[in-house]
Design a protein around this motif. Structure first.
Motif, PDB file in Angstrom:
ATOM      1  N   GLY A 147      28.013  42.470  12.583  1.00 17.41           N
ATOM      2  CA  GLY A 147      27.595  42.985  13.882  1.00 17.41           C
ATOM      3  C   GLY A 147      28.781  43.483  14.685  1.00 17.41           C
ATOM      4  N   VAL A 148      28.490  44.050  15.837  1.00 20.04           N
ATOM      5  CA  VAL A 148      29.520  44.542  16.765  1.00 20.04           C
ATOM      6  C   VAL A 148      29.110  44.173  18.182  1.00 20.04           C
ATOM      7  CG1 VAL A 148      30.584  46.600  17.772  1.00 20.04           C
ATOM      8  CG2 VAL A 148      30.311  46.435  15.297  1.00 20.04           C
ATOM      9  N   HIS A 149      30.066  43.662  18.927  1.00 18.32           N
ATOM     10  CA  HIS A 149      29.852  43.372  20.346  1.00 18.32           C
ATOM     11  C   HIS A 149      30.492  44.481  21.163  1.00 18.32           C
ATOM     12  CE1 HIS A 149      30.665  41.322  24.254  1.00 18.32           C
ATOM     13  NE2 HIS A 149      29.449  40.860  24.041  1.00 18.32           N
ATOM     14  N   ARG A 150      29.790  44.968  22.195  1.00 20.72           N
ATOM     15  CA  ARG A 150      30.279  46.074  23.015  1.00 20.72           C
ATOM     16  C   ARG A 150      30.407  45.649  24.471  1.00 20.72           C
ATOM     17  NH1 ARG A 150      25.027  48.961  21.414  1.00 20.72           N
ATOM     18  NH2 ARG A 150      24.573  46.722  21.381  1.00 20.72           N
ATOM     19  N   THR A 151      31.529  46.016  25.088  1.00 25.29           N
ATOM     20  CA  THR A 151      31.732  45.851  26.529  1.00 25.29           C
ATOM     21  C   THR A 151      32.001  47.226  27.100  1.00 25.29           C
ATOM     22  OG1 THR A 151      32.698  43.651  26.213  1.00 25.29           O
ATOM     23  CG2 THR A 151      33.093  44.736  28.331  1.00 25.29           C
ATOM     24  N   TRP A 152      31.108  47.705  27.989  1.00 27.60           N
ATOM     25  CA  TRP A 152      31.242  49.058  28.524  1.00 27.60           C
ATOM     26  C   TRP A 152      32.096  49.062  29.790  1.00 27.60           C
ATOM     27  CZ3 TRP A 152      26.687  47.735  26.011  1.00 27.60           C
ATOM     28  CH2 TRP A 152      26.279  48.602  24.983  1.00 27.60           C
ATOM     29  N   PHE A 153      32.867  50.152  29.989  1.00 32.30           N
ATOM     30  CA  PHE A 153      33.788  50.268  31.117  1.00 32.30           C
ATOM     31  C   PHE A 153      33.421  51.441  32.020  1.00 32.30           C
ATOM     32  CE2 PHE A 153      36.713  48.831  27.578  1.00 32.30           C
ATOM     33  CZ  PHE A 153      36.599  47.483  27.907  1.00 32.30           C
ATOM     34  N   ASP A 154      33.838  51.314  33.263  1.00 30.51           N
ATOM     35  CA  ASP A 154      33.794  52.421  34.211  1.00 30.51           C
ATOM     36  C   ASP A 154      35.151  53.119  34.175  1.00 30.51           C
ATOM     37  OD1 ASP A 154      33.797  54.147  36.369  1.00 30.51           O
ATOM     38  OD2 ASP A 154      32.893  52.706  37.759  1.00 30.51           O
ATOM     39  N   PRO A 155      35.232  54.367  33.690  1.00 30.61           N
ATOM     40  CA  PRO A 155      36.530  55.036  33.579  1.00 30.61           C
ATOM     41  C   PRO A 155      37.217  55.265  34.921  1.00 30.61           C
ATOM     42  CG  PRO A 155      34.738  56.580  33.141  1.00 30.61           C
ATOM     43  CD  PRO A 155      34.127  55.219  33.218  1.00 30.61           C
ATOM     44  N   GLN A 156      36.465  55.194  36.027  1.00 28.56           N
ATOM     45  CA  GLN A 156      37.068  55.401  37.340  1.00 28.56           C
ATOM     46  C   GLN A 156      37.799  54.162  37.844  1.00 28.56           C
ATOM     47  OE1 GLN A 156      37.008  58.475  38.622  1.00 28.56           O
ATOM     48  NE2 GLN A 156      35.845  59.065  36.800  1.00 28.56           N
ATOM     49  N   THR A 157      37.326  52.991  37.467  1.00 29.07           N
ATOM     50  CA  THR A 157      37.901  51.752  37.986  1.00 29.07           C
ATOM     51  C   THR A 157      38.633  50.937  36.924  1.00 29.07           C
ATOM     52  OG1 THR A 157      35.916  50.442  37.531  1.00 29.07           O
ATOM     53  CG2 THR A 157      36.003  51.638  39.626  1.00 29.07           C
ATOM     54  N   THR A 158      38.426  51.254  35.637  1.00 25.00           N
ATOM     55  CA  THR A 158      38.917  50.499  34.477  1.00 25.00           C
ATOM     56  C   THR A 158      38.296  49.101  34.408  1.00 25.00           C
ATOM     57  OG1 THR A 158      40.903  49.487  35.471  1.00 25.00           O
ATOM     58  CG2 THR A 158      41.119  51.725  34.584  1.00 25.00           C
ATOM     59  N   GLY A 159      37.336  48.823  35.289  1.00 26.39           N
ATOM     60  CA  GLY A 159      36.593  47.574  35.198  1.00 26.39           C
ATOM     61  C   GLY A 159      35.331  47.781  34.371  1.00 26.39           C
ATOM     62  N   LYS A 160      34.458  46.792  34.380  1.00 32.91           N
ATOM     63  CA  LYS A 160      33.211  46.909  33.626  1.00 32.91           C
ATOM     64  C   LYS A 160      32.308  47.969  34.250  1.00 32.91           C
ATOM     65  CE  LYS A 160      33.386  42.116  32.101  1.00 32.91           C
ATOM     66  NZ  LYS A 160      32.811  40.762  32.280  1.00 32.91           N
ATOM     67  N   ALA A 161      31.550  48.626  33.414  1.00 31.75           N
ATOM     68  CA  ALA A 161      30.655  49.688  33.873  1.00 31.75           C
ATOM     69  C   ALA A 161      29.544  49.100  34.739  1.00 31.75           C
ATOM     70  CB  ALA A 161      30.064  50.429  32.683  1.00 31.75           C
ATOM     71  N   PRO A 162      29.020  49.897  35.690  1.00 36.02           N
ATOM     72  CA  PRO A 162      27.926  49.425  36.558  1.00 36.02           C
ATOM     73  C   PRO A 162      26.592  49.448  35.814  1.00 36.02           C
ATOM     74  CG  PRO A 162      28.484  51.686  37.100  1.00 36.02           C
ATOM     75  CD  PRO A 162      29.487  51.247  36.065  1.00 36.02           C
ATOM     76  N   LEU A 163      26.501  48.640  34.775  1.00 35.81           N
ATOM     77  CA  LEU A 163      25.319  48.577  33.937  1.00 35.81           C
ATOM     78  C   LEU A 163      24.814  47.132  33.930  1.00 35.81           C
ATOM     79  CD1 LEU A 163      26.778  50.595  30.914  1.00 35.81           C
ATOM     80  CD2 LEU A 163      25.224  51.480  32.665  1.00 35.81           C
ATOM     81  N   ASP A 164      23.544  46.961  33.678  1.00 39.28           N
ATOM     82  CA  ASP A 164      22.965  45.624  33.640  1.00 39.28           C
ATOM     83  C   ASP A 164      22.079  45.485  32.405  1.00 39.28           C
ATOM     84  OD1 ASP A 164      22.223  43.071  34.254  1.00 39.28           O
ATOM     85  OD2 ASP A 164      20.679  43.668  35.710  1.00 39.28           O
ATOM     86  N   PRO A 165      22.590  44.792  31.376  1.00 40.15           N
ATOM     87  CA  PRO A 165      23.899  44.139  31.267  1.00 40.15           C
ATOM     88  C   PRO A 165      24.976  45.145  30.838  1.00 40.15           C
ATOM     89  CG  PRO A 165      22.644  43.751  29.282  1.00 40.15           C
ATOM     90  CD  PRO A 165      21.733  44.530  30.192  1.00 40.15           C
ATOM     91  N   ASN A 166      26.246  44.800  31.082  1.00 41.22           N
ATOM     92  CA  ASN A 166      27.336  45.682  30.646  1.00 41.22           C
ATOM     93  C   ASN A 166      27.992  45.195  29.358  1.00 41.22           C
ATOM     94  OD1 ASN A 166      28.861  43.520  31.679  1.00 41.22           O
ATOM     95  ND2 ASN A 166      29.117  44.558  33.649  1.00 41.22           N
ATOM     96  N   ARG A 167      27.362  44.221  28.717  1.00 44.85           N
ATOM     97  CA  ARG A 167      27.788  43.754  27.392  1.00 44.85           C
ATOM     98  C   ARG A 167      26.543  43.615  26.518  1.00 44.85           C
ATOM     99  NH1 ARG A 167      32.686  40.156  27.501  1.00 44.85           N
ATOM    100  NH2 ARG A 167      33.514  40.157  29.611  1.00 44.85           N
TER     101      ARG A 167
END
Length: 348
Positions: free
Chosen positions: A194-214
């Protein structure tokens, strides 16, 4: 069949003098050679280009040598050096432009066999599209969480445009695409499951504004993101950042991130392992997972030892308390026999 480079090199050799007049215009013809100062078209007599001879092989037309530097090559090499082209693709495109040769049609791609979204095969395909994290948003995100020196960790990759399928997506709706950290989930044999994904916001370099972001895909039950090869000890816990923090503090400690409390409770350690440290997040699910592991292996010769953070998890310890305080807190929780194997926690 000749490669595209060999084919173009042969065509250029038939036009060796014209190539020299185009790219080395400050030189001059002298017998069977074109003479100039260097590949940058500086006037002089150091570089010699053969104008006559066979298409390839010894004495081929287009072969050149710079007597001052020892550089040599064919006319493709000469064009690349003259124009400072850094890739073979750019060099071949320039050669085609000079020869007025069109770029060949790309080969017909066979369509991939459709696969189920979220399946282990989909995870394998996604992992194959990943790239090393060095210099990427993933490296910057991890560094901001105190996690450095991870470029050589083969279980981590980066995808610049990883699909995100929303839970409420309607049929036919296209997924979003965000940069993502990929973490490879494997079984005890090292096979990707399997693969685990953590999405990012390229503007802030933090986690993307997604629910869930993993999200994870593939088969996770009993498996984990593994870093380092277990010998007689292994540490397992929930979150990826938590376990990376623990490995950073306890240099050389093999780790496994099960990615959730439920999956930690179901983790399958190597059958020959005799000692398993369990990183317990400071919450009820963390303790519940440890209790479940203890019950599962009550009749097996496997020694389970808890590792407890000062705050909610070990990444919080690393970021808020610092490395040395974290190591001082961990040292008493280790068996004395393990301390010499982890240089970062050795006492003077």
């Amino acid at each position: 069949m000749d490669s595209p480079a060999a084919d173009l090199s042969g065509k250029l050799s038939r036009e060796a003098e014209a190539v020299c007049r185009q790219y080395l215009s400050n030189g001059r013809k002298h017998g069977n050679y074109w003479i100039v100062g260097d590949v940058d078209n500086t006037p002089g007599r150091s570089l010699y280009v053969r104008l006559t001879g066979p298409i390839r092989g010894k004495g081929a037309a287009g072969k050149w040598t710079d007597a001052a530097t020892g550089e040599h090559g064919d006319l493709l090499d000469l064009i690349a050096a003259n124009l400072n082209l850094s890739t073979l693709r750019d060099t071949l495109d320039e050669a085609r432009r000079f020869l007025s040769v069109p770029r060949p049609e790309p080969p017909t791609r066979q369509p991939q066999t459709p696969i189920a979204r979220g399946s282990p095969e989909a995870a394998r395909r996604l992992w194959a599209m990943g790239q090393p994290i060095a210099g990427t948003l993933a490296e910057r995100y991890l560094s901001a969480r105190g996690l450095t020196d991870l470029r050589s960790v083969s279980a981590l990759r980066f995808h610049p445009n990883c699909y995100y399928w929303r839970e409420d997506a309607v049929a036919g709706e296209r997924p979003d695409a965000w940069p993502a950290l990929l973490a490879k989930v494997t079984d005890n044999a090292g096979t990707l499951t399997g693969v685990h994904r953590t999405w990012f916001d390229p503007q802030t370099t933090g986690k993307a504004p997604l629910d869930p972001n993993r999200k994870a895909m593939g088969n996770l039950l009993g498996h984990a993101v593994r870093i380092g090869s277990p010998t007689n000890i292994l540490a397992v816990g929930e979150g990826l950042e938590t376990m990376l923090s623990l490995r950073l503090a306890l240099a050389g400690l093999p780790i496994a991130a099960a990615l959730s409390g439920n999956h930690l409770a179901a983790f399958e350690p190597p059958t020959d392992l005799r000692q398993l440290y369990v990183a317990i997040d400071n919450d009820e699910p963390g303790q519940t997972a440890f209790d479940a592991l203890t019950e599962r292996f009550a009749d097996r010769e496997l020694h389970l030892l808890p590792l407890r953070p000062m705050l909610d998890d070990f990444n919080s310890d690393l970021r808020n308390c610092g490395m040395e305080e974290m190591r001082s807190h961990l040292r008493p929780q280790l068996l004395p026999v393990d301390v010499p194997t982890l240089p970062a926690v050795e006492t003077d």
